[in-house]
Design a protein around this motif. Structure first.
Motif, PDB file in Angstrom:
ATOM      1  N   ILE A 173       1.016  -0.927  -0.198  1.00  0.00           N
ATOM      2  CA  ILE A 173      -0.147  -0.028  -0.213  1.00  0.00           C
ATOM      3  C   ILE A 173       0.909   0.906   0.071  1.00  0.00           C
ATOM      4  CG2 ILE A 173      -1.467   1.582   1.157  1.00  0.00           C
ATOM      5  CD1 ILE A 173      -3.301  -1.691   2.732  1.00  0.00           C
ATOM      6  N   ASP A 174       0.413   1.829  -1.004  1.00  0.00           N
ATOM      7  CA  ASP A 174       1.320   3.312  -1.404  1.00  0.00           C
ATOM      8  C   ASP A 174       0.599   4.003  -1.140  1.00  0.00           C
ATOM      9  OD1 ASP A 174       2.816   5.019  -1.476  1.00  0.00           O
ATOM     10  OD2 ASP A 174       4.362   4.463  -1.978  1.00  0.00           O
ATOM     11  N   PHE A 175      -0.438   5.293  -1.075  1.00  0.00           N
ATOM     12  CA  PHE A 175      -1.675   6.095  -1.809  1.00  0.00           C
ATOM     13  C   PHE A 175      -1.083   6.705  -2.423  1.00  0.00           C
ATOM     14  CE2 PHE A 175      -4.717   8.487  -1.764  1.00  0.00           C
ATOM     15  CZ  PHE A 175      -6.009   7.702  -1.364  1.00  0.00           C
ATOM     16  N   GLY A 291      -2.128   7.499   4.732  1.00  0.00           N
ATOM     17  CA  GLY A 291      -3.303   8.283   4.862  1.00  0.00           C
ATOM     18  C   GLY A 291      -4.537   8.034   4.355  1.00  0.00           C
ATOM     19  N   GLY A 292      -3.986   7.055   3.249  1.00  0.00           N
ATOM     20  CA  GLY A 292      -5.861   7.016   2.836  1.00  0.00           C
ATOM     21  C   GLY A 292      -6.272   4.788   3.685  1.00  0.00           C
ATOM     22  N   ALA A 293      -5.484   4.663   4.261  1.00  0.00           N
ATOM     23  CA  ALA A 293      -5.598   3.188   4.639  1.00  0.00           C
ATOM     24  C   ALA A 293      -6.333   4.002   6.632  1.00  0.00           C
ATOM     25  CB  ALA A 293      -4.557   2.590   5.322  1.00  0.00           C
ATOM     26  N   LEU A 342       3.968   2.005   8.917  1.00  0.00           N
ATOM     27  CA  LEU A 342       3.203   1.957  10.036  1.00  0.00           C
ATOM     28  C   LEU A 342       1.759   1.913   9.135  1.00  0.00           C
ATOM     29  CD1 LEU A 342       3.969   5.074  11.194  1.00  0.00           C
ATOM     30  CD2 LEU A 342       4.154   3.064  12.559  1.00  0.00           C
ATOM     31  N   VAL A 343       1.214   1.473   7.838  1.00  0.00           N
ATOM     32  CA  VAL A 343       0.580   1.081   7.754  1.00  0.00           C
ATOM     33  C   VAL A 343       0.077  -0.211   7.706  1.00  0.00           C
ATOM     34  CG1 VAL A 343      -0.726   0.298   5.440  1.00  0.00           C
ATOM     35  CG2 VAL A 343       0.789   2.196   5.531  1.00  0.00           C
ATOM     36  N   GLY A 344       1.181  -1.381   7.812  1.00  0.00           N
ATOM     37  CA  GLY A 344       0.788  -2.405   9.150  1.00  0.00           C
ATOM     38  C   GLY A 344       0.272  -1.979  10.106  1.00  0.00           C
ATOM     39  N   LEU A 345       0.015  -1.203  10.594  1.00  0.00           N
ATOM     40  CA  LEU A 345      -0.287  -1.237  11.876  1.00  0.00           C
ATOM     41  C   LEU A 345      -1.023  -0.399  12.444  1.00  0.00           C
ATOM     42  CD1 LEU A 345       3.427  -0.252  14.154  1.00  0.00           C
ATOM     43  CD2 LEU A 345       2.011  -2.282  13.497  1.00  0.00           C
ATOM     44  N   VAL A 351     -11.406   2.705   4.973  1.00  0.00           N
ATOM     45  CA  VAL A 351     -10.574   3.398   3.840  1.00  0.00           C
ATOM     46  C   VAL A 351     -10.501   3.032   2.453  1.00  0.00           C
ATOM     47  CG1 VAL A 351      -9.919   5.836   3.988  1.00  0.00           C
ATOM     48  CG2 VAL A 351     -10.619   4.122   5.866  1.00  0.00           C
ATOM     49  N   GLN A 352      -9.487   2.947   1.964  1.00  0.00           N
ATOM     50  CA  GLN A 352      -9.164   2.311   0.677  1.00  0.00           C
ATOM     51  C   GLN A 352      -9.327   0.937   0.630  1.00  0.00           C
ATOM     52  OE1 GLN A 352      -4.903   4.032   0.523  1.00  0.00           O
ATOM     53  NE2 GLN A 352      -5.093   2.066  -0.318  1.00  0.00           N
ATOM     54  N   SER A 353      -8.893   0.117   1.375  1.00  0.00           N
ATOM     55  CA  SER A 353      -9.216  -1.370   1.032  1.00  0.00           C
ATOM     56  C   SER A 353      -9.816  -2.140   2.107  1.00  0.00           C
ATOM     57  CB  SER A 353      -8.331  -1.882   0.571  1.00  0.00           C
ATOM     58  OG  SER A 353      -6.927  -1.611   1.732  1.00  0.00           O
ATOM     59  N   ASP A 354     -10.045  -3.467   2.594  1.00  0.00           N
ATOM     60  CA  ASP A 354     -10.341  -4.318   3.565  1.00  0.00           C
ATOM     61  C   ASP A 354      -9.493  -4.789   4.490  1.00  0.00           C
ATOM     62  OD1 ASP A 354      -9.664  -6.265   1.466  1.00  0.00           O
ATOM     63  OD2 ASP A 354     -11.442  -6.946   2.079  1.00  0.00           O
TER      64      ASP A 354
END
Length: 446
Positions: A173-175, A291-293, A342-345, A351-354
């Motif tokens: 994930i890289d918004f 920010g999208g996650a 931090l996306v992984g935490l 938001v952008q996905s499940d």
């Protein structure tokens, strides 16, 4: 069969004037970030090299734009080849694209998507320039920019965002560019400075910012433009995800600025304007991939963590002896790594996905994917950038002479100075008037 065809035709996206206009505005906002970055960097250097710093950012608008039209868009977003690079002959010169042809799966024209992504390509090499202040030939920098976007940025953008790119397919994930832009630029900066070496007087002479108002102006323009950078990356405004990203951009930036200032006060005893500006940028960098996650509360955590980590990281150059002039490594590399991991935490899965992070019951799976993306981009950009810098250094030379660096790179490389104090206290006398003034008047003025 007919029914299926009818359903597909009915479901096919149609051009949305609202989304098209929104994305054109976002593209303009991202373009403004490059001049904003020029002010931010230009104010942080000494006065004798401020014009050079401005130009190192500004020239990217020229070089990268032309290369993007000629072949960059095709390499980054053309049909995938081996999960490493793209190519589409219709994208070469943007010559085979219909004016109402839509970007696949979206309601905006290909031209709009192309120009939005162009602005990302423009600012990424400009970010690198802050690490090289005071000491790089402008011609060498211009050539490095052209080579770097070709060899590094265009392929990495395809890995991360291109259909079929290997990191895209892996599920990283890289918004809006934590890996493709910030880690990429930060790692490149480290690679180049390890090749070209330190400034004359590093760790000995004072190298304070010459204009903190310019730094604050640049930071403000970056913050403003970053709303387009982040919210626009959803490529539309129909389902609320872009709105969440807009809110999270503001929230994380505020949290990072406050966290940096708090750390600075505890560590050094003062709240500085440079710290406020740098903290804000650190928050912008960290929320870009995440920010999208995450939720707004997660954005506070992302910003606060990044603010402290980046504030700590900027001092590492003195400990390890690499001369990162304007803390590109400390802010963009460290901030990009923090935000990506931090996306992984903190990913909520809503938001952008499940996809959910560790703290939301998702386990370590996404954190592992994020780590792979971080490591791959960091390693490739670091090595490739160092090799490009070494090639140029051994051929045309990357650095100006020591005497030029000491006296000021602006006069030699650009035949100009940022500020003309020759008329200080003398009103607005023109050059011609001064040249023809009577000798007695000159004597009195002196």
């Amino acid at each position: 069969m007919a029914s299926a065809i009818t359903t597909l035709a009915a479901d096919a996206p149609t051009l949305s004037a609202a989304n098209t206009g929104f994305m054109l505005i976002c593209s303009a906002l991202v373009m403004l970030m490059t001049p904003g970055l020029a002010f931010f960097y230009g104010g942080m250097v000494r006065v004798k090299s401020s014009l050079n710093m401005l130009m190192m950012s500004f020239i990217s608008l020229g070089i990268v734009t032309i290369l993007w039209v000629l072949y960059g868009f095709s390499l980054a977003f053309g049909t995938d080849s081996g999960s490493l690079i793209g190519w589409n002959s219709d994208y070469v010169g943007l010559s085979g694209i219909g004016i109402t042809e839509l970007w696949d799966g979206y309601t905006i024209p290909v031209y709009v998507f192309a120009v939005f992504q162009l602005m990302f390509a423009v600012i990424t090499p400009a970010l690198i320039s802050g690490a090289l202040a005071d000491r790089v030939k402008f011609s060498a920098w211009a050539l490095f920019t052209a080579l770097w976007v070709t060899v590094v940025y265009f392929p990495v953008a395809h890995w991360v965002w291109g259909a079929g790119g290997w990191l895209f397919e892996l599920g990283v994930i890289d918004f809006a560019g934590g890996t493709a832009v910030h880690i990429n630029a930060g790692a490149a900066a480290l690679g180049v400075i390890l090749v070209i070496g330190k400034r004359v007087g590093f760790k000995k002479d004072p190298m304070r910012p010459h204009s903190l108002p310019l730094v604050m102006l640049g930071a403000g323009l970056l913050w403003f433009g970053w709303f387009g950078f982040n919210a626009g990356s959803w490529l539309g405004n129909d389902d609320g995800v872009g709105a969440v990203m807009f809110v999270n951009t503001q929230v994380a930036t505020a949290a990072a600025m406050l966290a940096w200032l708090a750390y600075e006060k505890l560590r050094h005893g003062s709240f500085t304007t440079l710290g406020a500006a740098s903290g804000a940028v650190a928050g912008l960098v960290a929320i870009t991939p995440s920010g999208g996650a995450v939720s707004p509360l997660g954005a506070i955590a992302v910003g606060a963590i990044a603010g402290v980590l980046c504030a700590m990281a900027v001092g590492l150059k003195y400990r390890f002896g690499y001369d990162d002039s304007l803390d590109v490594v400390g802010v963009h590399l460290v901030g990009g790594v923090a935000g990506s991991l931090l996306v992984g935490l903190f990913a909520t899965g809503g938001v952008q996905s499940d996809v959910a992070g560790l703290f939301y019951g998702g386990g370590f799976a996404q954190l592992g994917k994020q780590a792979i993306g971080v490591a791959a981009v960091l390693a490739y950009s670091l090595v490739a950038s160092a090799l490009l810098a070494l090639l140029l250094d051994k051929t045309i030379g990357m650095r100006v002479g020591e005497d030029v660096e000491v006296s000021g790179i602006d006069r030699v490389e650009h035949a100009e100075t940022a500020y003309d104090f020759s008329g200080a206290g003398g009103g607005t006398t023109s050059r011609n008037t001064a040249a023809t003034a009577p000798a007695a008047s000159k004597k009195v003025d002196a």
